[in-house]
Design a protein around this motif. Structure first.
Motif, PDB file in Angstrom:
ATOM      1  N   HIS A 184      24.705  40.552  18.379  1.00  0.00           N
ATOM      2  CA  HIS A 184      24.190  40.281  16.895  1.00  0.00           C
ATOM      3  C   HIS A 184      24.500  40.307  16.651  1.00  0.00           C
ATOM      4  N   ASP A 205      22.664  35.234  15.541  1.00  0.00           N
ATOM      5  CA  ASP A 205      22.447  35.200  16.938  1.00  0.00           C
ATOM      6  C   ASP A 205      22.764  34.079  17.655  1.00  0.00           C
ATOM      7  N   HIS A 239      13.606  33.973  22.211  1.00  0.00           N
ATOM      8  CA  HIS A 239      13.756  34.832  22.860  1.00  0.00           C
ATOM      9  C   HIS A 239      13.672  36.551  22.132  1.00  0.00           C
ATOM     10  N   HIS A 297      13.881  40.389  20.863  1.00  0.00           N
ATOM     11  CA  HIS A 297      14.760  41.304  20.442  1.00  0.00           C
ATOM     12  C   HIS A 297      13.989  42.933  20.974  1.00  0.00           C
ATOM     13  N   ASP A 332      18.873  41.817  23.606  1.00  0.00           N
ATOM     14  CA  ASP A 332      17.451  41.164  24.130  1.00  0.00           C
ATOM     15  C   ASP A 332      16.531  41.850  24.323  1.00  0.00           C
TER      16      ASP A 332
HETATM   17 ZN   LIG Z   1      18.947  37.741  20.823  1.00  0.00          ZN
END
Ligand SMILES: [Zn+2]
Ligand SMILES: [Zn+2]
Length: 135
Positions: A26, A74, A80, A82, A93
């Protein structure tokens, strides 16, 4: 899907996307810039910024702000969660299932139209965990 096919893939944009998708760190725009420069030595930081914004708007990537620190990107566009390290700000993640779906407006509340949600787990990464003094 419709919107991604409309996006014109310049060579620069494709390289930025490829580099971002190779990592799960990220990165910030500055970090993406140094990754991309290994393949495109003459690209400018402004071009990287601009293309990251366009890719995020088109849903190819995600961007998120975390507090006062620079915005991060990302390469995984799927929803999703984090986890952010409170020691070094590393973002990883977090493998829990995203089960909330607000798409039908079921969570609308007090005149608010709810269009999504953000949930960030915080803690200490393996490198920082052992540096935290026990209280
Ligand atoms: Zn991510
Ligand atoms: Zn850490």
């Amino acid at each position: 899907l419709q919107k991604t096919s409309k996006l014109r893939m310049t060579r620069q944009r494709r390289v930025i996307l490829e580099e971002l998708r190779r990592v799960t760190t990220h990165p910030s725009a500055d970090e993406v810039y140094s990754m991309v420069r290994r393949r495109l030595p003459h690209i400018s930081l402004g071009t990287v910024y601009r293309n990251l914004e366009i890719l995020a708007q088109c849903g190819e990537i995600q961007k998120f702000e975390s507090g006062g620190s620079p915005r991060r990107f990302d390469g995984n566009p799927a929803p999703h969660y984090h986890i952010r390290c409170l020691g070094c700000n590393r973002i990883a993640d977090f493998p829990v299932e995203v089960s909330l779906d607000f798409s039908d407006g079921q969570m609308d509340w007090a005149g608010y139209r709810v269009t999504g949600h953000r949930l960030e787990f915080v803690g200490y990464c393996p490198a920082c965990a052992h540096k935290i003094p026990e209280s």
